[in-house]
Every structure is written in structure tokens, then in C-alpha cells.
Design a protein around this motif. Structure first.
Motif, mmCIF file in Angstrom:
data_model
loop_
_atom_site.group_PDB
_atom_site.id
_atom_site.type_symbol
_atom_site.label_atom_id
_atom_site.label_comp_id
_atom_site.label_asym_id
_atom_site.label_seq_id
_atom_site.Cartn_x
_atom_site.Cartn_y
_atom_site.Cartn_z
ATOM 1 N N MET A 293 9.643 19.601 25.794
ATOM 2 C CA MET A 293 9.202 19.044 24.522
ATOM 3 C C MET A 293 10.284 19.208 23.463
ATOM 4 N N LYS A 294 10.432 18.184 22.644
ATOM 5 C CA LYS A 294 11.381 18.212 21.533
ATOM 6 C C LYS A 294 10.614 18.083 20.217
ATOM 7 N N TRP A 295 11.336 18.306 19.136
ATOM 8 C CA TRP A 295 10.700 18.156 17.824
ATOM 9 C C TRP A 295 10.245 16.726 17.591
ATOM 10 N N SER A 296 10.890 15.766 18.237
ATOM 11 C CA SER A 296 10.458 14.370 18.104
ATOM 12 C C SER A 296 9.050 14.175 18.648
ATOM 13 N N SER A 297 8.721 14.902 19.731
ATOM 14 C CA SER A 297 7.361 14.831 20.283
ATOM 15 C C SER A 297 6.342 15.417 19.301
ATOM 16 N N VAL A 298 6.721 16.522 18.678
ATOM 17 C CA VAL A 298 5.836 17.152 17.693
ATOM 18 C C VAL A 298 5.625 16.224 16.500
ATOM 19 N N GLU A 299 6.679 15.536 16.079
ATOM 20 C CA GLU A 299 6.587 14.626 14.940
ATOM 21 C C GLU A 299 5.651 13.458 15.231
ATOM 22 N N LEU A 300 5.568 13.035 16.491
ATOM 23 C CA LEU A 300 4.631 11.978 16.867
ATOM 24 C C LEU A 300 3.209 12.520 16.997
ATOM 25 N N LEU A 301 3.093 13.700 17.564
ATOM 26 C CA LEU A 301 1.783 14.264 17.861
ATOM 27 C C LEU A 301 1.055 14.757 16.607
ATOM 28 N N ALA A 302 1.771 15.421 15.716
ATOM 29 C CA ALA A 302 1.138 16.089 14.576
ATOM 30 C C ALA A 302 0.363 15.136 13.655
ATOM 31 N N PRO A 303 0.919 13.991 13.221
ATOM 32 C CA PRO A 303 0.152 13.104 12.330
ATOM 33 C C PRO A 303 -1.112 12.556 12.978
ATOM 34 N N ALA A 304 -1.014 12.154 14.258
ATOM 35 C CA ALA A 304 -2.196 11.628 14.955
ATOM 36 C C ALA A 304 -3.252 12.710 15.112
ATOM 37 N N ALA A 305 -2.815 13.926 15.448
ATOM 38 C CA ALA A 305 -3.752 15.045 15.577
ATOM 39 C C ALA A 305 -4.422 15.347 14.244
ATOM 40 N N ALA A 306 -3.641 15.334 13.160
ATOM 41 C CA ALA A 306 -4.194 15.621 11.834
ATOM 42 C C ALA A 306 -5.220 14.570 11.432
ATOM 43 N N LEU A 307 -4.913 13.293 11.653
ATOM 44 C CA LEU A 307 -5.849 12.220 11.304
ATOM 45 C C LEU A 307 -7.120 12.308 12.139
ATOM 46 N N GLY A 308 -6.962 12.563 13.448
ATOM 47 C CA GLY A 308 -8.131 12.685 14.312
ATOM 48 C C GLY A 308 -9.018 13.846 13.911
ATOM 49 N N LEU A 309 -8.419 14.975 13.556
ATOM 50 C CA LEU A 309 -9.199 16.148 13.158
ATOM 51 C C LEU A 309 -9.909 15.914 11.832
ATOM 52 N N VAL A 310 -9.279 15.189 10.915
ATOM 53 C CA VAL A 310 -9.942 14.851 9.646
ATOM 54 C C VAL A 310 -11.185 14.001 9.905
ATOM 55 N N LEU A 311 -11.056 12.995 10.778
ATOM 56 C CA LEU A 311 -12.207 12.156 11.125
ATOM 57 C C LEU A 311 -13.314 12.984 11.763
ATOM 58 N N VAL A 312 -12.933 13.908 12.644
ATOM 59 C CA VAL A 312 -13.910 14.740 13.333
ATOM 60 C C VAL A 312 -14.667 15.631 12.349
ATOM 61 N N PHE A 313 -13.961 16.263 11.433
ATOM 62 C CA PHE A 313 -14.624 17.111 10.447
ATOM 63 C C PHE A 313 -15.531 16.293 9.522
ATOM 64 N N PHE A 314 -15.161 15.046 9.285
ATOM 65 C CA PHE A 314 -15.959 14.166 8.442
ATOM 66 C C PHE A 314 -17.336 13.897 9.048
ATOM 67 N N ILE A 315 -17.427 13.837 10.383
ATOM 68 C CA ILE A 315 -18.706 13.538 11.036
ATOM 69 C C ILE A 315 -19.317 14.756 11.726
ATOM 70 N N ALA A 316 -18.781 15.945 11.466
ATOM 71 C CA ALA A 316 -19.237 17.144 12.183
ATOM 72 C C ALA A 316 -20.739 17.369 12.023
ATOM 73 N N ARG A 317 -21.236 17.303 10.799
ATOM 74 C CA ARG A 317 -22.672 17.522 10.572
ATOM 75 C C ARG A 317 -23.505 16.441 11.254
ATOM 76 N N SER A 318 -23.022 15.198 11.219
ATOM 77 C CA SER A 318 -23.750 14.098 11.855
ATOM 78 C C SER A 318 -23.800 14.256 13.369
ATOM 79 N N VAL A 319 -22.712 14.758 13.965
ATOM 80 C CA VAL A 319 -22.700 14.986 15.412
ATOM 81 C C VAL A 319 -23.690 16.091 15.783
ATOM 82 N N THR A 320 -23.839 17.085 14.923
ATOM 83 C CA THR A 320 -24.828 18.140 15.173
ATOM 84 C C THR A 320 -26.226 17.547 15.278
ATOM 85 N N ILE A 321 -26.548 16.654 14.355
ATOM 86 C CA ILE A 321 -27.867 16.001 14.370
ATOM 87 C C ILE A 321 -27.989 15.088 15.581
#
Length: 354
Positions: A211-239
Motif C-alpha cells: 500500500m502507498k499513500w496514494s491508496s490511502v488518499e483514494l480510500l480515506a475520502p470515500a470511507a469518510a463520506l460513507g461513514l457520514v451517511l451511515v451515522f446519518f441513518i443510524a437511528r433509523s436502521v435501529t428502528i
């Protein structure tokens, strides 16, 4: 095991169904987050120090605080070991959170990115990209991985929904297994025909070596956006995890939650597979451990899954390096050693309830 509460709902038929769900256990979640973070920090230090060239922990600390470009050990740490460690943490967190969301939305304890063909779809798209677009950039490969993840998920849900009796947890698992097998077969055929078998085999073996830093640079933004979406619906997923009828009765927009949930799974899994290949069972094992310790509230399950998933993949990567040094063992093989028995246990337990 903690306290429980009874949830009364229907299972789609005429007879009501009573199930017991563990209430939220914040103390267990806090224990996971604090303890897991400490283990993660210690594991990260070991991951950076251990390898073909063993480096003292004091050297690691010195390289992080006072980098010397002329020091060979410092170069190894910054250019090789550190991006590999960060990638393991991000990939493990992405896969674990994806599995947690899928299990919550579908109420299927066997749901995970690899069983639901999300990873196979992503790897299939990567194989197509290698075959028809040689020399494709890392960013382009990431886009193909996202598209394949969405394709795999869409096919599985379509097959399960259109089958007689509608979408059930068992049908979802069977559809995922069948579609995943088909996508793997097509990937192999493409790899052999277009002579890209070596490239494709890397994705199916799964690994974060090189792995290189270029891989981290690609992975980190997508991971951050996905986690934001997940936290946004966390309570709804519980229900939603309590049953679709219960969720609708409480005014939940189940279609909206599912669309956002699937989008987040595609983002997280697609990003992880694009850089690390198909690493299995993290998305299956970790959410069960998080629910057992933290309870049913996905506002706790999601961060706990992220921490535990990062710990599992980081430890698996360390083991993969230590099994047969100086050669690398595919990290996917290490996670499978833990995941396969766990999957068989879950399948046997759920099979008794059919």
C-alpha cells in the motif's frame, strides 16, 4: 448477557411474532471504544515495527515525531509500513460497518458484503476494467469498483425480491451465494481470456501489502463520506432492524433509509475492495460481536464495528506477515480461518429456526 425487552410485531403472515432484543448497553459500547482504541494503537505500533526488517518501537516513535529522510528505517516506516497500517485500519472499519448496516437493514444475521455479492460485484468490475482498459488509473479503478459493488447488490436484491414469497433473510443469503458464484466465474473467464489472471487473482486473494499513500488518499475520502451517511441513518436502521412493519408504524420512511444504506455500503465496500481486494468475513463477524456487547442501538453498533473491524484486520495483517516470513500470506486467508467456523455456527443456529 444484559437486560432484554420484548418487541411484538408480525412476520408478514397472520400470526404475531415475539422476539427479544437486547436494550442499548452504552457501558459495553464505551468499553469497546476505549479498549479497542488502545489495542488499535498498540497494534499499529507493532504493524509498523514488524516485518522483513524489524524496527524498534523507539525508532518508530522517533520517525513519527522527527522524520529523517536520510535514515533508511525512517523511510521504510513512512513510505511502506505507515500507509499499510493506515490502509488496514480504514479497510477493516469500512467492511465491518458495511456488514453492520446490511444486517440491520435486512434483519439477516448472515448478511455481509461478501455473502451479499457486493465484494464479488466490485471484483468483477475490476476484472472488466483490467481486461478492457489496461493501464487504468487508480481513480478509474475506484470508480469501476463502486459500480461493481452497486451491480452486485442490485442483482441480489432483485433476485430475492422477485422470488416467490418475497424477500426473506434465507432467500437473500441464497441469492447472494448464487450471484457471487456467477460473478466469480465470469471474472475468472474474463481473466483467462484477456490474460489478466495475475492482476485479478490479487483482488480475490485480498491483501494490503504494498500500500502507498496514494491508496490511502483514494480510500480515506470515500470511507469518510460513507461513514457520514451511515451515522446519518443510524437511528433509523435501529428502528428498521426491529421489523419493517414496526418501522412503518413508527413513521419511518423505510425506502429512504434503504437507499441511503445501500449507497453507504456501496461506497464503503467499493473503496475497500478497490485498494485491498476481496477480504472476507470481517463484515460478518464484527457486527455480531458489537451487538452482543453494545446492544441493539446502531448509534453505538456502528462506531464499535468500525473500531473492532480495524483491530481485526490489523491483527490479521500482522499474523499474515509472521506466518511464513519473509513471504506474505494473503490476509484474506487469515480472516477466513476465523470467519468460516463463525459462519458455519451462524448458519447452523439460524437453520434451527427455519
Amino acid at each position: 448477557m444484559g437486560s432484554y425487552r420484548n418487541i411484538h410485531h408480525t412476520n408478514g403472515g397472520d400470526e404475531p411474532e415475539n422476539e427479544q432484543f437486547p436494550v442499548s448497553r452504552p457501558l459495553g459500547a464505551v468499553f469497546i471504544l476505549l479498549g479497542g482504541t488502545l489495542i488499535l494503537l498498540f497494534g499499529a505500533a507493532l504493524s509498523i515495527a514488524l516485518g522483513a526488517a524489524d524496527i524498534k518501537l523507539s525508532t518508530v516513535w522517533n520517525a513519527l515525531l522527527h522524520f529523517d529522510s536520510k535514515n533508511t528505517a525512517h523511510q521504510i516506516i513512512w513510505e511502506l509500513r505507515l500507509p499499510r497500517t493506515v490502509s488496514a485500519i480504514l479497510v477493516g472499519a469500512c467492511l465491518a460497518v458495511s456488514g453492520a448496516i446490511m444486517q440491520g437493514m435486512t434483519r439477516n444475521p448472515l448478511a455481509s458484503p461478501e455473502i451479499m455479492s457486493v465484494t464479488d460485484g466490485s471484483a468483477f468490475a475490476v476484472a472488466v476494467a483490467f481486461a478492457f482498459f489496461p493501464g487504468i488509473s487508480s481513480l478509474g479503478l475506484l470508480g469501476w469498483s463502486f459500480a461493481g459493488a452497486g451491480l452486485g447488490a442490485a442483482i441480489v436484491f432483485a433476485v430475492g425480491t422477485l422470488s416467490k414469497g418475497g424477500l426473506t433473510p434465507v432467500k437473500l443469503a441464497l441469492a447472494g451465494t448464487a450471484v457471487g458464484t456467477l460473478l466469480r466465474a465470469l471474472s475468472s473467464a474474463i481473466a483467462i481470456h484477456f490474460d489478466v489472471a495475475r492482476d485479478v487473482s490479487f483482488w480475490y486473494a485480498g491483501g494490503i501489502a504494498g500500500m502507498k499513500w496514494s491508496s490511502v488518499e483514494l480510500l480515506a475520502p470515500a470511507a469518510a463520506l460513507g461513514l457520514v451517511l451511515v451515522f446519518f441513518i443510524a437511528r433509523s436502521v435501529t428502528i428498521l432492524s426491529l421489523g419493517e412493519e414496526v418501522a412503518k408504524g413508527l413513521g419511518q420512511s423505510t425506502k429512504t433509509v434503504k437507499v441511503i444504506g445501500v449507497a453507504s455500503v456501496v461506497l464503503l465496500t467499493g473503496a475497500a475492495v478497490s485498494v485491498a481486494g476481496t477480504i472476507g468475513f470481517i463484515g460478518l463477524i464484527i457486527p455480531h460481536i458489537a451487538r452482543f456487547l453494545a446492544g441493539v442501538d446502531y448509534r453505538w453498533i456502528i462506531p464499535c464495528s468500525a473500531v473492532l473491524g480495524a483491530v481485526l484486520l490489523l491483527c490479521a495483517d500482522i499474523c499474515a506477515r509472521m506466518i511464513n516470513p519473509p513471504f506474505e500470506t494473503p490476509v484474506g486467508a487469515v480472516t477466513a480461518l476465523v470467519g468460516v467456523p463463525f459462519f458455519l455456527y451462524l448458519a447452523r443456529r439460524e437453520g434451527r429456526g427455519l
